[in-house]
Design an enzyme around this catalytic site. Structure first.
Site, PDB file in Angstrom:
ATOM      1  N   TYR A 109       0.043   3.679  10.808  1.00 52.86           N
ATOM      2  CA  TYR A 109      -0.003   2.517  11.780  1.00 52.86           C
ATOM      3  C   TYR A 109       1.275   2.381  12.579  1.00 52.86           C
ATOM      4  O   TYR A 109       2.259   2.216  11.988  1.00 52.86           O
ATOM      5  CB  TYR A 109      -0.523   1.273  11.037  1.00 52.86           C
ATOM      6  CG  TYR A 109      -1.798   1.272  10.455  1.00 52.86           C
ATOM      7  CD1 TYR A 109      -2.964   1.461  11.247  1.00 52.86           C
ATOM      8  CD2 TYR A 109      -2.094   1.053   9.094  1.00 52.86           C
ATOM      9  CE1 TYR A 109      -4.253   1.490  10.813  1.00 52.86           C
ATOM     10  CE2 TYR A 109      -3.328   1.083   8.614  1.00 52.86           C
ATOM     11  CZ  TYR A 109      -4.263   1.420   9.406  1.00 52.86           C
ATOM     12  OH  TYR A 109      -5.536   1.223   8.703  1.00 52.86           O
ATOM     13  N   GLU A 154      -4.086   3.626  14.369  1.00 51.20           N
ATOM     14  CA  GLU A 154      -5.158   2.912  15.058  1.00 51.20           C
ATOM     15  C   GLU A 154      -5.498   3.337  16.290  1.00 51.20           C
ATOM     16  O   GLU A 154      -6.404   2.747  16.927  1.00 51.20           O
ATOM     17  CB  GLU A 154      -4.204   1.549  15.180  1.00 51.20           C
ATOM     18  CG  GLU A 154      -3.104   1.683  16.440  1.00 51.20           C
ATOM     19  CD  GLU A 154      -1.789   2.087  15.611  1.00 51.20           C
ATOM     20  OE1 GLU A 154      -1.748   2.372  14.617  1.00 51.20           O
ATOM     21  OE2 GLU A 154      -0.869   1.954  16.618  1.00 51.20           O
ATOM     22  N   ARG A 202       0.853  -1.104  -0.024  1.00 48.15           N
ATOM     23  CA  ARG A 202      -0.005  -0.012   0.064  1.00 48.15           C
ATOM     24  C   ARG A 202       1.107   1.294   0.035  1.00 48.15           C
ATOM     25  O   ARG A 202       2.109   1.123   0.065  1.00 48.15           O
ATOM     26  CB  ARG A 202      -1.014   0.146   1.393  1.00 48.15           C
ATOM     27  CG  ARG A 202      -1.991  -0.870   1.290  1.00 48.15           C
ATOM     28  CD  ARG A 202      -2.679  -1.297   2.534  1.00 48.15           C
ATOM     29  NE  ARG A 202      -1.794  -1.640   3.581  1.00 48.15           N
ATOM     30  CZ  ARG A 202      -2.182  -1.951   4.854  1.00 48.15           C
ATOM     31  NH1 ARG A 202      -3.549  -1.304   5.089  1.00 48.15           N
ATOM     32  NH2 ARG A 202      -1.534  -2.239   5.852  1.00 48.15           N
ATOM     33  N   HIS A 245       1.159   0.680  16.197  1.00 46.95           N
ATOM     34  CA  HIS A 245       1.120  -0.762  16.882  1.00 46.95           C
ATOM     35  C   HIS A 245       2.114  -0.805  17.913  1.00 46.95           C
ATOM     36  O   HIS A 245       2.951  -1.731  17.981  1.00 46.95           O
ATOM     37  CB  HIS A 245       0.816  -2.136  16.209  1.00 46.95           C
ATOM     38  CG  HIS A 245      -0.396  -1.955  15.280  1.00 46.95           C
ATOM     39  ND1 HIS A 245      -1.458  -1.939  15.915  1.00 46.95           N
ATOM     40  CD2 HIS A 245      -0.663  -1.581  14.164  1.00 46.95           C
ATOM     41  CE1 HIS A 245      -2.620  -1.788  14.974  1.00 46.95           C
ATOM     42  NE2 HIS A 245      -1.935  -1.827  13.785  1.00 46.95           N
ATOM     43  N   ASP A 299      -5.657 -11.594  14.236  1.00 45.82           N
ATOM     44  CA  ASP A 299      -4.804 -10.446  14.694  1.00 45.82           C
ATOM     45  C   ASP A 299      -4.809 -10.158  16.007  1.00 45.82           C
ATOM     46  O   ASP A 299      -3.815  -9.524  16.664  1.00 45.82           O
ATOM     47  CB  ASP A 299      -4.844  -9.321  13.778  1.00 45.82           C
ATOM     48  CG  ASP A 299      -6.146  -8.599  14.013  1.00 45.82           C
ATOM     49  OD1 ASP A 299      -6.984  -9.274  14.323  1.00 45.82           O
ATOM     50  OD2 ASP A 299      -6.217  -7.568  13.548  1.00 45.82           O
ATOM     51  N   LYS A 319       2.873   1.445   7.127  1.00 44.01           N
ATOM     52  CA  LYS A 319       3.306   0.640   8.224  1.00 44.01           C
ATOM     53  C   LYS A 319       4.222   1.252   9.195  1.00 44.01           C
ATOM     54  O   LYS A 319       4.994   2.206   8.680  1.00 44.01           O
ATOM     55  CB  LYS A 319       3.845  -0.802   7.596  1.00 44.01           C
ATOM     56  CG  LYS A 319       2.931  -1.523   7.035  1.00 44.01           C
ATOM     57  CD  LYS A 319       1.804  -1.907   7.874  1.00 44.01           C
ATOM     58  CE  LYS A 319       1.928  -3.375   8.696  1.00 44.01           C
ATOM     59  NZ  LYS A 319       0.776  -3.660   9.299  1.00 44.01           N
TER      60      LYS A 319
HETATM   61  N1  LIG Z   1      -7.227 -10.400   9.657  1.00 46.72           N
HETATM   62  C1  LIG Z   1      -7.000  -9.209   9.309  1.00 46.72           C
HETATM   63  O1  LIG Z   1      -6.506  -8.743   8.335  1.00 46.72           O
HETATM   64  C2  LIG Z   1      -7.952  -8.076   9.703  1.00 46.72           C
HETATM   65  C3  LIG Z   1      -8.012  -6.811   9.172  1.00 46.72           C
HETATM   66  C4  LIG Z   1      -9.171  -5.909   9.805  1.00 46.72           C
HETATM   67  C5  LIG Z   1      -9.580  -6.131  11.139  1.00 46.72           C
HETATM   68  N2  LIG Z   1      -9.102  -7.468  11.927  1.00 46.72           N
HETATM   69  C6  LIG Z   1      -9.712  -7.823  13.237  1.00 46.72           C
HETATM   70  O2  LIG Z   1     -10.994  -8.037  12.788  1.00 46.72           O
HETATM   71  C7  LIG Z   1     -11.654  -8.326  14.299  1.00 46.72           C
HETATM   72  C8  LIG Z   1     -12.969  -7.715  14.210  1.00 46.72           C
HETATM   73  O3  LIG Z   1     -12.657  -6.174  14.027  1.00 46.72           O
HETATM   74  P1  LIG Z   1     -14.235  -5.105  13.866  1.00 46.72           P
HETATM   75  O4  LIG Z   1     -13.455  -4.041  13.092  1.00 46.72           O
HETATM   76  O5  LIG Z   1     -15.379  -6.108  13.131  1.00 46.72           O
HETATM   77  O6  LIG Z   1     -14.723  -5.095  15.397  1.00 46.72           O
HETATM   78  P2  LIG Z   1     -15.917  -4.567  15.927  1.00 46.72           P
HETATM   79  O7  LIG Z   1     -15.490  -3.889  17.151  1.00 46.72           O
HETATM   80  O8  LIG Z   1     -16.486  -3.603  14.756  1.00 46.72           O
HETATM   81  O9  LIG Z   1     -16.969  -5.741  16.265  1.00 46.72           O
HETATM   82  C9  LIG Z   1     -16.644  -6.900  16.935  1.00 46.72           C
HETATM   83  C10 LIG Z   1     -17.963  -7.437  17.394  1.00 46.72           C
HETATM   84  O10 LIG Z   1     -17.576  -8.570  18.040  1.00 46.72           O
HETATM   85  C11 LIG Z   1     -18.624  -8.643  19.193  1.00 46.72           C
HETATM   86  N3  LIG Z   1     -18.395  -9.653  20.076  1.00 46.72           N
HETATM   87  C12 LIG Z   1     -17.736  -9.319  21.150  1.00 46.72           C
HETATM   88  N4  LIG Z   1     -17.500 -10.548  21.823  1.00 46.72           N
HETATM   89  C13 LIG Z   1     -18.364 -11.503  21.017  1.00 46.72           C
HETATM   90  C14 LIG Z   1     -18.738 -12.884  21.385  1.00 46.72           C
HETATM   91  N5  LIG Z   1     -18.205 -13.488  22.504  1.00 46.72           N
HETATM   92  N6  LIG Z   1     -19.581 -13.424  20.610  1.00 46.72           N
HETATM   93  C15 LIG Z   1     -19.865 -12.792  19.389  1.00 46.72           C
HETATM   94  N7  LIG Z   1     -19.915 -11.705  18.964  1.00 46.72           N
HETATM   95  C16 LIG Z   1     -18.934 -10.998  20.176  1.00 46.72           C
HETATM   96  C17 LIG Z   1     -18.820  -7.279  19.497  1.00 46.72           C
HETATM   97  O11 LIG Z   1     -20.397  -7.106  20.283  1.00 46.72           O
HETATM   98  C18 LIG Z   1     -18.952  -6.488  18.140  1.00 46.72           C
HETATM   99  O12 LIG Z   1     -20.204  -6.461  17.764  1.00 46.72           O
HETATM  100  C19 LIG Z   1     -10.604  -7.565  15.090  1.00 46.72           C
HETATM  101  O13 LIG Z   1     -10.016  -8.249  15.853  1.00 46.72           O
HETATM  102  C20 LIG Z   1      -9.795  -6.649  13.980  1.00 46.72           C
HETATM  103  O14 LIG Z   1      -8.471  -6.408  14.730  1.00 46.72           O
HETATM  104  C21 LIG Z   1      -8.441  -8.519  11.190  1.00 46.72           C
END
Ligand SMILES: NC(=O)c1ccc[n+]([C@@H]2O[C@H](COP(=O)([O-])OP(=O)(O)OC[C@H]3O[C@@H](n4cnc5c(N)ncnc54)[C@H](O)[C@@H]3O)[C@@H](O)[C@H]2O)c1
Length: 370
Positions: free
Chosen positions: A93, A117, A15, A95, A269, A74
């Site tokens: 970003y 972040e 990016r 972290h 992550d 990054k």
């Molecule tokens: N792998 C990747 O490349 C990548 C990229 C972007 C985001 N992410 C990750 O994805 C994850 C989700 O991000 P987001 O932006 O959607 O967060 P968000 O806060 O918008 O949504 C998270 C949801 O999880 C729910 N939750 C919490 N505990 C729960 C449980 N026990 N059962 C069911 N639901 C539950 C919350 O109520 C909330 O609605 C984060 O860990 C973020 O870092 C990963």
């Protein structure tokens, strides 16, 4: 102000922190923009595209040394530490909490470091993380559909089904940004979609948004165990802010899933919400446990750098313009959202979590920018 945009050199990062549209917005306001040669290559943006909006295409040393404000994607990697300097602001970003060495580098360089972040609105939302969650949520279903193909290790399921053959079943745990975007894609593909969350308001929002086309279910171990057994594609999308992801799907539940079903745990992550997940890379995205394909890529947006670049810069540009137009100190004084992003200021650690990770006390930003 002089704004520098170095090429990203962290392995796998394609990016870039500014698009030509952002370059034009800055040059139109009288700022000088220095873009390192080749910075946009990975996102399909040519040097000529930057030059056409009045940016100068320069070498790496110039992009860093002449800039008042450095825009990156990054965190700096060790070979870049020597380029950090006092009087310069870095917006990227970072972290920092798990990266004490980088924090020390920023502190000793005297840099002002603002982390994407931790830019946070008063309602707790994180406007510069949301776009990457949107990308990852949508990709989760696209990647999951791919790995459901027999030749890719999956069950051999077409998520839409065809007339006379039922649709595939997609279960999404978490109805936040990732979960809703995954649901959008799964509905678009014609799958049977079920979303779980512990927050009933999130489920109400999903119910409204999809007009009843998506089944919602409260998340508890009883419900999770039942629906996971039926899933062709299981998407992990939970987040408990600031904490490790809760383990919601146990290894026993995975063992009871269908042979060739696919798990995409986007929450990997933060440690993942599926007991059997571990982080993987885009070069080797999947592995199998109990006959179930596991996808644990921790930086999914890197698969689609062009989309991700535009999504990220759409969100960062208003803050970049504020920093450039008002100067960094005034911009953070006037905007509490941006002030939350300040991690290090002129050699002092400002963000409490970052200070804590080094066993130090944070300095209050107000004292420093008064
Ligand atoms: N792998 C990747 O490349 C990548 C990229 C972007 C985001 N992410 C990750 O994805 C994850 C989700 O991000 P987001 O932006 O959607 O967060 P968000 O806060 O918008 O949504 C998270 C949801 O999880 C729910 N939750 C919490 N505990 C729960 C449980 N026990 N059962 C069911 N639901 C539950 C919350 O109520 C909330 O609605 C984060 O860990 C973020 O870092 C990963």
């Amino acid at each position: 102000m002089v704004i520098g945009v170095p090429r990203e050199i962290k392995p796998g990062e394609q990016r870039v922190a500014l698009t030509p549209a952002g370059g034009r917005a800055l040059t139109e306001r009288g700022h000088r923009v220095l873009v390192e040669r080749g910075a946009g290559d990975g996102s399909g943006i040519r040097d000529e595209d930057y030059a056409a909006v009045g940016a100068a295409v320069v070498d790496v040393a110039t992009a860093w040394s002449e800039a008042d404000l450095v825009l990156k994607v990054k965190e700096p990697i060790p070979v870049e530490y020597a380029r950090l300097r006092r009087g310069q602001t870095l917006f990227t970003y970072l972290h920092l909490a798990p990266a004490p060495e980088l924090t020390r580098g920023l502190v000793s360089a005297g840099t002002r470091a603002i982390a994407y972040e931790t830019v946070q609105r008063t309602d707790g939302s994180l406007p510069l993380l949301t776009p990457m969650s949107e990308v990852a949520g949508r990709l989760a279903v696209q990647e999951g559909a791919f790995y459901l193909g027999k030749a890719h290790g999956g069950r051999g399921i077409l998520l839409s089904g065809v007339p006379g053959v039922p649709r595939g079943n997609v279960v999404i745990i978490g109805a936040g940004t990732v979960g809703v975007n995954a649901a959008r894609m799964a509905v678009g593909l014609g799958a049977d979609v079920l979303v779980l969350d512990v927050n009933l308001d999130r489920l109400r929002a999903v119910d409204d948004l999809f007009g009843g086309r998506v089944v919602t279910l409260v998340s508890n171990s009883f419900n999770v165990a039942r629906v996971v057994e039926r899933a062709d594609l299981l998407v992990g999308a939970v987040l408990v802010t600031g904490a490790r992801a809760p383990r919601i799907v146990t290894a026993d539940m995975v063992a009871r899933m269908k042979e060739g079903a696919v798990i995409v745990d986007v929450a990997v992550d933060q440690g993942g919400c599926i007991e059997t997940i571990h982080p993987t890379t885009l070069l080797e995205p999947v592995y199998r446990v109990s006959g179930v394909v596991h996808y644990g890529v921790a930086n999914m947006p890197a698969l689609v750098p062009r989309t991700s670049t535009f999504a990220l810069t759409n969100a960062t540009l208003p803050y970049v313009l504020a920093l450039a137009d008002h100067g960094v100190a005034r911009a953070v004084r006037e905007d509490p959202t941006l002030a939350h992003g300040v991690n290090v200021w002129d050699g002092r650690i400002v963000h409490p979590a970052v200070a804590e990770s080094l066993g130090e006390k944070a300095t209050t930003l107000d004292i420093l920018v008064a």
